[in-house]
Write a protein that holds these residues in place. Sequence first.
Motif, mmCIF file in Angstrom:
data_model
loop_
_atom_site.group_PDB
_atom_site.id
_atom_site.type_symbol
_atom_site.label_atom_id
_atom_site.label_comp_id
_atom_site.label_asym_id
_atom_site.label_seq_id
_atom_site.Cartn_x
_atom_site.Cartn_y
_atom_site.Cartn_z
ATOM 1 N N GLU A 429 0.838 -1.207 0.000
ATOM 2 C CA GLU A 429 0.000 0.000 0.000
ATOM 3 C C GLU A 429 0.873 1.258 0.000
ATOM 4 O OE1 GLU A 429 -3.097 2.714 0.130
ATOM 5 O OE2 GLU A 429 -3.118 0.573 -0.354
ATOM 6 N N THR A 430 1.980 1.217 0.738
ATOM 7 C CA THR A 430 2.897 2.356 0.764
ATOM 8 C C THR A 430 3.463 2.628 -0.616
ATOM 9 O OG1 THR A 430 3.536 1.630 2.991
ATOM 10 C CG2 THR A 430 4.879 3.342 1.960
ATOM 11 N N PHE A 431 3.912 1.566 -1.291
ATOM 12 C CA PHE A 431 4.505 1.734 -2.617
ATOM 13 C C PHE A 431 3.460 2.168 -3.648
ATOM 14 C CE2 PHE A 431 7.621 -1.123 -0.609
ATOM 15 C CZ PHE A 431 8.760 -0.367 -0.814
ATOM 16 N N ALA A 432 2.243 1.643 -3.514
ATOM 17 C CA ALA A 432 1.179 2.046 -4.439
ATOM 18 C C ALA A 432 0.868 3.532 -4.279
ATOM 19 C CB ALA A 432 -0.077 1.212 -4.186
ATOM 20 N N ARG A 433 0.864 4.002 -3.054
ATOM 21 C CA ARG A 433 0.558 5.411 -2.797
ATOM 22 C C ARG A 433 1.695 6.320 -3.252
ATOM 23 N NH1 ARG A 433 -0.133 4.826 2.134
ATOM 24 N NH2 ARG A 433 1.824 5.650 2.971
ATOM 25 N N TYR A 434 2.929 5.920 -2.973
ATOM 26 C CA TYR A 434 4.059 6.795 -3.264
ATOM 27 C C TYR A 434 4.475 6.734 -4.733
ATOM 28 C CZ TYR A 434 8.676 8.932 -3.021
ATOM 29 O OH TYR A 434 9.769 9.734 -3.238
ATOM 30 N N MET A 435 4.527 5.501 -5.298
ATOM 31 C CA MET A 435 5.027 5.337 -6.659
ATOM 32 C C MET A 435 3.922 5.301 -7.707
ATOM 33 S SD MET A 435 8.011 2.522 -5.851
ATOM 34 C CE MET A 435 8.617 2.519 -7.536
ATOM 35 N N ARG A 436 2.677 5.158 -7.244
ATOM 36 C CA ARG A 436 1.522 5.081 -8.139
ATOM 37 C C ARG A 436 1.654 3.970 -9.180
ATOM 38 N NH1 ARG A 436 -0.915 11.125 -9.343
ATOM 39 N NH2 ARG A 436 -1.123 11.755 -7.176
ATOM 40 N N THR A 437 2.225 2.875 -8.773
ATOM 41 C CA THR A 437 2.268 1.697 -9.628
ATOM 42 C C THR A 437 1.114 0.779 -9.249
ATOM 43 O OG1 THR A 437 3.809 0.661 -8.075
ATOM 44 C CG2 THR A 437 4.754 1.754 -10.004
ATOM 45 N N PRO A 438 0.567 0.047 -10.204
ATOM 46 C CA PRO A 438 -0.560 -0.846 -9.887
ATOM 47 C C PRO A 438 -0.197 -1.837 -8.784
ATOM 48 C CG PRO A 438 -0.287 -0.640 -12.268
ATOM 49 C CD PRO A 438 0.897 0.021 -11.640
ATOM 50 N N ASN A 439 -1.016 -1.870 -7.752
ATOM 51 C CA ASN A 439 -0.840 -2.787 -6.626
ATOM 52 C C ASN A 439 0.508 -2.618 -5.920
ATOM 53 O OD1 ASN A 439 -3.383 -4.191 -7.016
ATOM 54 N ND2 ASN A 439 -2.430 -5.095 -8.825
ATOM 55 N N GLY A 440 1.121 -1.451 -6.064
ATOM 56 C CA GLY A 440 2.398 -1.215 -5.407
ATOM 57 C C GLY A 440 3.547 -1.987 -6.016
ATOM 58 N N ASP A 441 3.428 -2.321 -7.295
ATOM 59 C CA ASP A 441 4.463 -3.090 -7.983
ATOM 60 C C ASP A 441 5.802 -2.354 -7.920
ATOM 61 O OD1 ASP A 441 5.737 -4.844 -9.925
ATOM 62 O OD2 ASP A 441 5.479 -3.184 -11.332
ATOM 63 N N ILE A 442 6.874 -3.066 -7.559
ATOM 64 C CA ILE A 442 8.218 -2.471 -7.523
ATOM 65 C C ILE A 442 9.165 -3.124 -8.514
ATOM 66 C CG2 ILE A 442 8.020 -1.762 -5.113
ATOM 67 C CD1 ILE A 442 9.728 -4.209 -4.358
ATOM 68 N N TYR A 443 8.727 -4.189 -9.193
ATOM 69 C CA TYR A 443 9.635 -4.956 -10.053
ATOM 70 C C TYR A 443 9.240 -4.920 -11.526
ATOM 71 C CZ TYR A 443 12.649 -7.253 -6.588
ATOM 72 O OH TYR A 443 13.595 -7.525 -5.624
ATOM 73 N N GLY A 444 8.383 -3.988 -11.928
ATOM 74 C CA GLY A 444 8.000 -3.971 -13.334
ATOM 75 C C GLY A 444 7.185 -5.204 -13.693
ATOM 76 N N TYR A 445 7.198 -5.544 -14.972
ATOM 77 C CA TYR A 445 6.431 -6.707 -15.432
ATOM 78 C C TYR A 445 7.175 -7.999 -15.128
ATOM 79 C CZ TYR A 445 3.499 -3.398 -17.982
ATOM 80 O OH TYR A 445 2.660 -2.375 -18.313
#
Length: 509
Positions: A429-445
């Motif tokens: 949730e933190t990553f989704a809010r800060y990075m605005r990636t779907p579901n807080g994705d941090i690793y790309g596809y």
Amino acid sequence: MANNYDVIVVGAGNGGLVAAATACKLGKKTLLIERHNLPGGAASSFVRGRFEFETALHELAAYGPKEKPQGIRQMFNWLGVDLPMHEIPGAYRYIITGKDGFDVALPNGREAVIDKIEEEVPGSRAGVSKLFDYGEECIKGYDLLQAGKSLQEVAKLAPAFVKYATVPYDQVLAKLNIPLKARQILEAYWCYIGIPSDTFEFPYFAEMLVTYVENGAYAPTNRSHEITTALVHAIQANGGDVWFNTEVKRILTKDGQAVGVQVGDDQIYGHQIVCDLVPHTVYAKMIDRAVVPEHALKLTNARQLGTSGYLVYLGLNKSPEELGIKDYSVFISSTGDSRTQYERMNTLDKNDFMIMNCLNIAVPGCSPAGTSLLYATQLYRDGSWDQVTAENYDEVKDKIARRVIKQYEDATGIKISDAVEEVAIATPETFARYMRTPNGDIYGYYGKKWDQTIARMANLDKEAQPIPHLYFCGGSSFMMDGYSSAYFTGFTIGKMACAALDKEGVKNE
């Protein structure tokens, strides 16, 4: 239609920063736009109490010492980015606590690692030596492919790269007759991309292993925010504009081509538009769907979002020496099977693969005297946090933090819970809010068997530029995720965009 810029870069993540810095260095009028007040995306830092925490960077690969610079250092040197960096002592410690478990600390250096694994698993030397030979060929293969060589040319100069291009890493290790325990020790880095070894294509994994082990990894003195700040300065030093606190609402198009961006009520025009964003987001919210080619939509829809992260940041009121901490990176799990580790990422209660980093081991003085900076990382698959509600969110994240700390203590025998002075927790949730990636994705596809680095690089024109004058770089681009990979994509895309401008004879006065 007048154009204000040669190159407009949307998003100041690692890829976007390097793309903008590259375009400026090549003499193009460049604008970098970032919605946050700071650059870097996940490459940042934050302060709690008397501690400055590293947000996400574990270690920077492909950097190398000053006397033998590797790709990232060479790139930074060219861009004029000179930073104080610390080489990380050792590769990693890997602890498997379950049946047939082990506790192995791998050093840096090819021969030292081969000797260590032979010591732990007699009969491994020949196979592991061959693995390193293949890994060195794979590094050469990627360099040749990035230089524009065809697969036929690459096959002549780096045959292992092409021979095993689509073969999973664990299958090649088995073909080399490397014993199971040794294979598991050599599979730990799967977590840095989030693909288990039975799916992870051999060249990328082997290249990653050799790059980390043979050339060492590095950490910046003042967290990754120091890198992003230096890249911003490089952009500005070469005449580029950087706008923070500015959000791009739309990618402007005309006659099926990208021509600029919309910021608030203003339209900013550019010959080349580079997005350090997830294509899902751009296609769904930021561009006229009618101009997106069918193949690009199909490819994006066929792709699966990667993983998100859960991190516990710990500021301890004891030094590493007092606590008995000697390792920078410790990987811990109850099983050495990467497929099982990966599948458990779907759950909140059974996911027990974790990484604990102690930054002080790499960067002495990174925290006040007599203290330590630790951060624990777990990965979670898309959807694994769907059951968490607003009502139980705090309870769930705190429960996992306590479990992670206990797991580290039980596995290492090092007591840290009674030394905690500051703690912060980041969830999907933190990553989704800060990075605005779907579901807080941090690793790309997620890299499926048909969709990993070699396939993406072999189709680089369509992969990187699905719409005329619109490019993608960063973690969702052609080199999968990771800091070094994102930097390389920005460098490559920046050069591609500038080459296209030169070919078209565009001169922006």
